[in-house]
Design a protein around this motif. Structure first.
Motif, short mmCIF file in Angstrom:
data_model
loop_
_atom_site.label_atom_id
_atom_site.label_comp_id
_atom_site.label_asym_id
_atom_site.label_seq_id
_atom_site.Cartn_x
_atom_site.Cartn_y
_atom_site.Cartn_z
N LEU A 175 0.84 -1.20 0.00
CA LEU A 175 0.00 0.00 0.00
C LEU A 175 0.87 1.25 0.00
O LEU A 175 1.98 1.25 0.54
CB LEU A 175 -0.91 0.00 1.23
N PRO A 176 0.40 2.34 -0.58
CA PRO A 176 1.20 3.57 -0.63
C PRO A 176 1.28 4.23 0.75
O PRO A 176 0.45 3.96 1.62
CB PRO A 176 0.42 4.46 -1.61
N PRO A 177 2.25 5.11 0.98
CA PRO A 177 2.31 5.85 2.24
C PRO A 177 1.16 6.85 2.33
O PRO A 177 0.50 7.14 1.34
CB PRO A 177 3.67 6.56 2.16
N GLU A 178 0.92 7.38 3.52
CA GLU A 178 -0.20 8.30 3.73
C GLU A 178 -0.12 9.50 2.81
O GLU A 178 -1.15 9.99 2.31
CB GLU A 178 -0.22 8.76 5.19
N SER A 179 1.08 9.98 2.56
CA SER A 179 1.25 11.19 1.75
C SER A 179 0.85 10.98 0.29
O SER A 179 0.56 11.94 -0.43
CB SER A 179 2.71 11.66 1.81
N LEU B 69 -3.69 4.23 7.64
CA LEU B 69 -4.13 4.46 6.26
C LEU B 69 -5.65 4.53 6.18
O LEU B 69 -6.21 5.33 5.41
CB LEU B 69 -3.60 3.35 5.35
N GLU B 70 -6.32 3.68 6.96
CA GLU B 70 -7.78 3.72 6.99
C GLU B 70 -8.28 5.05 7.54
O GLU B 70 -9.27 5.62 7.04
CB GLU B 70 -8.31 2.55 7.83
N ALA B 71 -7.63 5.53 8.58
CA ALA B 71 -8.01 6.82 9.16
C ALA B 71 -7.80 7.95 8.15
O ALA B 71 -8.63 8.88 8.04
CB ALA B 71 -7.20 7.09 10.43
N LYS B 72 -6.69 7.89 7.43
CA LYS B 72 -6.41 8.89 6.41
C LYS B 72 -7.45 8.83 5.29
O LYS B 72 -7.92 9.88 4.79
CB LYS B 72 -5.01 8.64 5.83
N MET B 73 -7.85 7.64 4.89
CA MET B 73 -8.86 7.48 3.85
C MET B 73 -10.20 8.05 4.30
O MET B 73 -10.90 8.73 3.52
CB MET B 73 -9.00 5.99 3.50
N LYS B 74 -10.56 7.80 5.55
CA LYS B 74 -11.81 8.34 6.09
C LYS B 74 -11.78 9.86 6.09
O LYS B 74 -12.77 10.52 5.75
CB LYS B 74 -12.04 7.81 7.50
N GLU B 75 -10.65 10.41 6.48
CA GLU B 75 -10.49 11.86 6.49
C GLU B 75 -10.65 12.43 5.08
O GLU B 75 -11.32 13.46 4.88
CB GLU B 75 -9.12 12.22 7.06
N MET B 76 -10.05 11.79 4.12
CA MET B 76 -10.15 12.25 2.73
C MET B 76 -11.59 12.18 2.24
O MET B 76 -12.07 13.11 1.56
CB MET B 76 -9.23 11.40 1.84
#
Length: 232
Positions: free
Chosen positions: A163-167, A206-213
């Motif tokens: 999976l890619p990094p958060e950035s 990553l899941e948290a970042k996806m939810k934020e996006m």
């Protein structure tokens, strides 16, 4: 008849043929003083060849020695058969093999499933990860549950690592995250125990970042709809 013997450093030196023969035979004795069947036969032949003709060894003694030799050979053959049989039973099982580096002398362990068994020059080898190891280097045989758990844990770890990094995370990666979560949730508690904590934390981040996006996208979409309604 006179007997002539060489004297060296005040000691008699036995130069008789029998002594020479037995000395040569002793060179073939394996390390540790154990006699294999070849060395046993050489010593027996030397004993028969150089025995005293005036006091020959009794035939019953030879028979006893031959019986001992036969027992020795049978035990060696049985041991070899048992070793091979045990090795063949390892095919398809997960094992740990102790390996000693020829360059550094350090000991480490290779592990994996036994692919096949091969016999070469009287030795038995097992193939693990496309490498051949002497059966005597076998350290541990694991149960099928352990093998399954480690295999699934590795598959999940590799999936998260891809999976890619958060950035660099994008909405397009949402399905990959869902698939990784489904794989992890399908594991039993025992299997999850083989997954490193940092791997799970990376997935959660990553899941948290996806939810934020997604929340930001929904907020932007709602704001655009609100602005359009005001213009209308």
């Amino acid at each position: 008849m006179a007997i002539i013997q060489q004297i060296k450093d005040g000691q008699f030196v036995d130069t008789s043929a029998s002594q020479t023969s037995l000395s040569d035979s002793s060179k073939d004795t394996p390390a540790g003083g154990a006699l294999d069947k070849d060395a046993f036969l050489k010593l027996l032949v030397a004993q028969m060849q150089y025995q005293d003709p005036l006091e020959p060894t009794d035939n019953t003694e030879y028979i006893s020695q031959l019986a001992t030799f036969s027992s020795l050979e049978e035990m060696q053959n049985l041991n070899q058969s048992m070793t091979e049989g045990s090795a063949y039973n390892l095919v398809g099982k997960y094992v740990f093999v102790k390996v000693t580096s020829k360059t550094t002398g350090e000991t480490f362990y290779d592990h994996g499933m036994v692919e096949y068994v091969m016999r070469e020059n009287g030795k038995v080898y097992i193939s693990v990860n496309d490498s051949l190891y002497d059966i005597n280097d076998l350290d541990t045989v694991s149960d099928p549950d352990y093998y399954t758990a480690t295999t699934l844990a590795k598959s999940f770890t590799d999936m998260v690592a891809a999976l890619p990094p958060e950035s660099k995370l994008t909405i397009m990666d949402e399905e990959k995250l869902k698939k990784a979560r489904e794989v992890y949730d399908s594991l039993t508690d025992y299997q999850k125990g083989f997954v490193k904590e940092e791997v799970v934390k990376r997935l959660e981040a990553l899941e948290a970042k996806m939810k934020e996006m997604k929340d930001n996208i929904e907020q932007d979409s709602s704001k655009e709809e609100e602005d359009e309604s005001k213009k209308a």
